[in-house]
Design an enzyme around this catalytic site. Sequence first.
Site, PDB file in Angstrom:
ATOM      1  N   CYS A   1       0.848  -1.199   0.000  1.00 51.75           N
ATOM      2  CA  CYS A   1       0.000   0.000   0.000  1.00 51.75           C
ATOM      3  C   CYS A   1       0.876   1.238   0.000  1.00 51.75           C
ATOM      4  CB  CYS A   1      -0.892  -0.004   1.239  1.00 51.75           C
ATOM      5  SG  CYS A   1      -1.663   1.606   1.528  1.00 51.75           S
TER       6      CYS A   1
ATOM      7  N   CYS B   1       0.639   3.355   3.310  1.00 49.17           N
ATOM      8  CA  CYS B   1       1.115   2.857   4.601  1.00 49.17           C
ATOM      9  C   CYS B   1       2.467   3.512   4.915  1.00 49.17           C
ATOM     10  CB  CYS B   1       1.231   1.336   4.580  1.00 49.17           C
ATOM     11  SG  CYS B   1      -0.322   0.494   4.982  1.00 49.17           S
TER      12      CYS B   1
ATOM     13  N   HIS C   1      -3.751   0.601   8.141  1.00 47.56           N
ATOM     14  CA  HIS C   1      -4.345   0.262   6.855  1.00 47.56           C
ATOM     15  C   HIS C   1      -5.768  -0.284   6.994  1.00 47.56           C
ATOM     16  CE1 HIS C   1      -4.011  -0.804   2.584  1.00 47.56           C
ATOM     17  NE2 HIS C   1      -4.547  -1.978   2.865  1.00 47.56           N
TER      18      HIS C   1
ATOM     19  N   ASN D   1     -13.422   9.512  -1.147  1.00 43.73           N
ATOM     20  CA  ASN D   1     -14.066   8.434  -1.904  1.00 43.73           C
ATOM     21  C   ASN D   1     -13.775   7.149  -1.155  1.00 43.73           C
ATOM     22  OD1 ASN D   1     -14.912  10.083  -4.059  1.00 43.73           O
ATOM     23  ND2 ASN D   1     -12.907   9.914  -5.038  1.00 43.73           N
TER      24      ASN D   1
ATOM     25  N   SER E   1      -9.020   4.103  -5.082  1.00 40.58           N
ATOM     26  CA  SER E   1      -8.083   3.144  -5.644  1.00 40.58           C
ATOM     27  C   SER E   1      -7.313   2.436  -4.535  1.00 40.58           C
ATOM     28  CB  SER E   1      -7.133   3.846  -6.617  1.00 40.58           C
ATOM     29  OG  SER E   1      -6.639   5.033  -6.058  1.00 40.58           O
TER      30      SER E   1
ATOM     31  N   HIS F   1      -6.775   2.068   2.157  1.00 41.03           N
ATOM     32  CA  HIS F   1      -6.168   2.774   3.294  1.00 41.03           C
ATOM     33  C   HIS F   1      -7.010   4.025   3.593  1.00 41.03           C
ATOM     34  CE1 HIS F   1      -2.454   3.366   5.779  1.00 41.03           C
ATOM     35  NE2 HIS F   1      -3.107   4.497   5.966  1.00 41.03           N
TER      36      HIS F   1
ATOM     37  N   HIS G   1      -8.169   7.368   3.794  1.00 48.40           N
ATOM     38  CA  HIS G   1      -7.619   8.645   3.327  1.00 48.40           C
ATOM     39  C   HIS G   1      -8.685   9.450   2.603  1.00 48.40           C
ATOM     40  CE1 HIS G   1      -7.574   6.463  -0.489  1.00 48.40           C
ATOM     41  NE2 HIS G   1      -7.349   7.602  -1.112  1.00 48.40           N
TER      42      HIS G   1
ATOM     43  N   GLN H   1      -9.079  13.458   0.259  1.00 46.44           N
ATOM     44  CA  GLN H   1      -8.355  14.338  -0.646  1.00 46.44           C
ATOM     45  C   GLN H   1      -8.779  15.783  -0.428  1.00 46.44           C
ATOM     46  OE1 GLN H   1      -7.721  13.101  -4.733  1.00 46.44           O
ATOM     47  NE2 GLN H   1      -8.918  11.243  -4.402  1.00 46.44           N
TER      48      GLN H   1
HETATM   49  O1  LIG Z   1      -7.668  10.651  -7.328  1.00 44.68           O
HETATM   50  P1  LIG Z   1      -8.231   9.279  -7.281  1.00 44.68           P
HETATM   51  O2  LIG Z   1      -8.759   8.878  -5.938  1.00 44.68           O
HETATM   52  O3  LIG Z   1      -7.326   8.222  -7.856  1.00 44.68           O
HETATM   53  O4  LIG Z   1      -9.475   9.341  -8.294  1.00 44.68           O
HETATM   54  C1  LIG Z   1     -10.821   9.243  -7.928  1.00 44.68           C
HETATM   55  O5  LIG Z   1     -11.322  10.493  -7.444  1.00 44.68           O
HETATM   56  C2  LIG Z   1     -11.295  11.582  -8.365  1.00 44.68           C
HETATM   57  C3  LIG Z   1     -11.942  12.787  -7.721  1.00 44.68           C
HETATM   58  O6  LIG Z   1     -13.286  12.546  -7.378  1.00 44.68           O
HETATM   59  C4  LIG Z   1     -12.008  11.214  -9.678  1.00 44.68           C
HETATM   60  O7  LIG Z   1     -11.784  12.255 -10.627  1.00 44.68           O
HETATM   61  C5  LIG Z   1     -11.488   9.900 -10.248  1.00 44.68           C
HETATM   62  O8  LIG Z   1     -12.260   9.538 -11.376  1.00 44.68           O
HETATM   63  C6  LIG Z   1     -11.578   8.808  -9.169  1.00 44.68           C
HETATM   64  O9  LIG Z   1     -11.082   7.585  -9.659  1.00 44.68           O
END
Ligand SMILES: O=P(O)(O)O[C@H]1O[C@H](CO)[C@@H](O)[C@H](O)[C@H]1O
Lengths: 346, 346
Positions: free
Chosen positions: B51, B54, B116, B156, B164, B167, B169, B171
């Site tokens: 990861c 991590c 994690h 997300n 993706s 873990h 997290h 943004q």
């Molecule tokens: O940046 P990440 O987590 O890889 O990407 C994810 O979040 C982003 C923001 O919502 C999106 O634009 C991507 O399509 C999604 O896969």
Amino acid sequence: MNPLAQKNPHRRFNPLKQEWVLVSPNRTQRPWQGQMEKPVVAAALQYDPDCYLCPGNVRAGGARTDKYTSTYVFENDYAALKLDAPRFSSDEEGKGILVAEGESGVCRVICFSPRHDLTLAKMSVPEIRKVVDVWAEQYRELGSRDDISYVQVFENRGAMMGASNPHPHGQIWASRSIPNEVVLELRGQGEYLREHGCCLLCAYRELELRLGERVIAKNDSFVAVVPYWAVWPFEVMILPLRHIADVEAMTDAERDDFAAILQSVTSTYDRVFDTPFPYSMGLHPRPSDGEEHPEWHFHAHFYPPLLRSATIRKFMVGYELLGSPQRDITAESAAEVLRQAAARAV
Amino acid sequence: MNPLAQKNPHRRFNPLKQEWVLVSPNRTQRPWQGQMEKPVVAAALQYDPDCYLCPGNVRAGGARTDKYTSTYVFENDYAALKLDAPRFSSDEEGKGILVAEGESGVCRVICFSPRHDLTLAKMSVPEIRKVVDVWAEQYRELGSRDDISYVQVFENRGAMMGASNPHPHGQIWASRSIPNEVVLELRGQGEYLREHGCCLLCAYRELELRLGERVIAKNDSFVAVVPYWAVWPFEVMILPLRHIADVEAMTDAERDDFAAILQSVTSTYDRVFDTPFPYSMGLHPRPSDGEEHPEWHFHAHFYPPLLRSATIRKFMVGYELLGSPQRDITAESAAEVLRQAAARAV
Ligand SMILES: O=P(O)(O)O[C@H]1O[C@H](CO)[C@@H](O)[C@H](O)[C@H]1O
Ligand SMILES: O=P(O)(O)O[C@H]1O[C@H](CO)[C@@H](O)[C@H](O)[C@H]1O
């Protein structure tokens, strides 16, 4: 195309909806460790005894699908809209916050073909032409009702786009009120006509035909482009070359050409990743609310989710839901990929 | 709640975004033959050598994640926004149709915990409180820049929502311009304040507290509701009881209470289908564009996709993309399900 925009983060304005899309062409190297989709497999059987849309079969609700031989329209057994839904309008507590109103309408299913294994991409142009005629009839019939202001024709293709059945079919949801997206497009087109004295999508079409870089298919009556403001990776918009407002207004030749460009766009899609390409598509005809809407230009949208392969899709999630839509490849690169796919022999 | 609306198709108005959602409570018997999601499995390892989030591990771009012990913030290796992106503004062909402008900003990743296998739902309130403090710091730092007008914090969660990496997290995407959704919410709140002389979300909160039927959690400083106009099946909005504009403005006690209600909402979610509940969530603080925005009321949105089980999700596809969002279960039924889940012993 502005060279700065080809390589750097920027945003583009969608004049139809009057909102922005964030474009990050710098981000295409991003590795993907997230969810992989199951590869799409084409339906193999011409007739599937378990498919409720195949001719003569019984549906979940108990009704029987006719033994149809061409197209077939029926009321959705689990309709989101009903014609006899009670009318009401309420503002609980009178603060303009808890506002609801009864919504009525019709939901229908349109089988495109009796053959379970076909898709628009695999149907012949004359077969698709029959579907176009059904759309025109449905638009006329439903749109002429006093209690219907919008006739939304759409297709969810592929499990990834929520289609619960691979049998080639689309839907119609016709409603008393005008849906959100159409309200936005009415405003975008209305304001453009008032400010510029010409139709937004006629002017747009002329720009695209002249520049060519986003055009992916064209015939005597229609052009297909990746819109300058595309949100989905391989989004496509089909525009008639004449200022017409709906399918009903198309001449006989135009209906054939519409069928042909639908065939061309969908079969090009299938070639991009050598897989049946999932998408949601829909027609945007003029509202049937009794107004003239000279600003309205008929068009069709294709919103396909795949991004980098048959199993890597674009997610419209966090930032997209809370901020603005975001894309990595530019509309121009996507158009180039689609043109190359179209050029590959089948 | 209007009894007609409980049983019949209707639409509800979202005064924040000024758009409608179609509600079809009559449609919940619909069988599902479409795509089933893979059941979500919780991450088992406390430390995963593969990861990139991590502590101490090397990321895809080559950088090394610090050996952090609490929270950890770093610049996104594949940032959609860059601070040094060139500024430009273009209207190719001068028709107001091919309009683009350079967009700059910052994309950061915030690790919530070195562990994690944790999620917000499984972290303690003091641990989540540290995340809240990071959000406040980031908002202050980024928001005070002249070239940042909006600081969008989001998470997300789950592969289904495009994450993706499991873990824990989130943004931050902070941008020079104000994103679409925030523009809409600014207008909705601004018009309400001008017309009614009071804050839209303060008035809304008071209605919800009085009626109770959509409230799912509450503490001394916050309330969590399924909004009257919810689009996603189990959508939730968290509102502060005081009229505050952002996380920075929260008192010490409020930050603790915010951490507590985040813990409560996310752990309730996990109980609904006995599965780690996927979602996108995000904070909507006041824009950092230098204006005062007295109309703006801080809030957080949770948009979870699951509908009927751990493997049956809601698809926002054809009609939703081309018309208006549509839901089957009412906001009131969803709130009832969430309250029952909250009441179940862990
Ligand atoms: O940046 P990440 O987590 O890889 O990407 C994810 O979040 C982003 C923001 O919502 C999106 O634009 C991507 O399509 C999604 O896969
Ligand atoms: O009616 P269907 O095809 O079963 O349902 C599908 O399309 C509808 C209209 O876009 C959506 O509301 C549903 O979420 C989707 O699963």
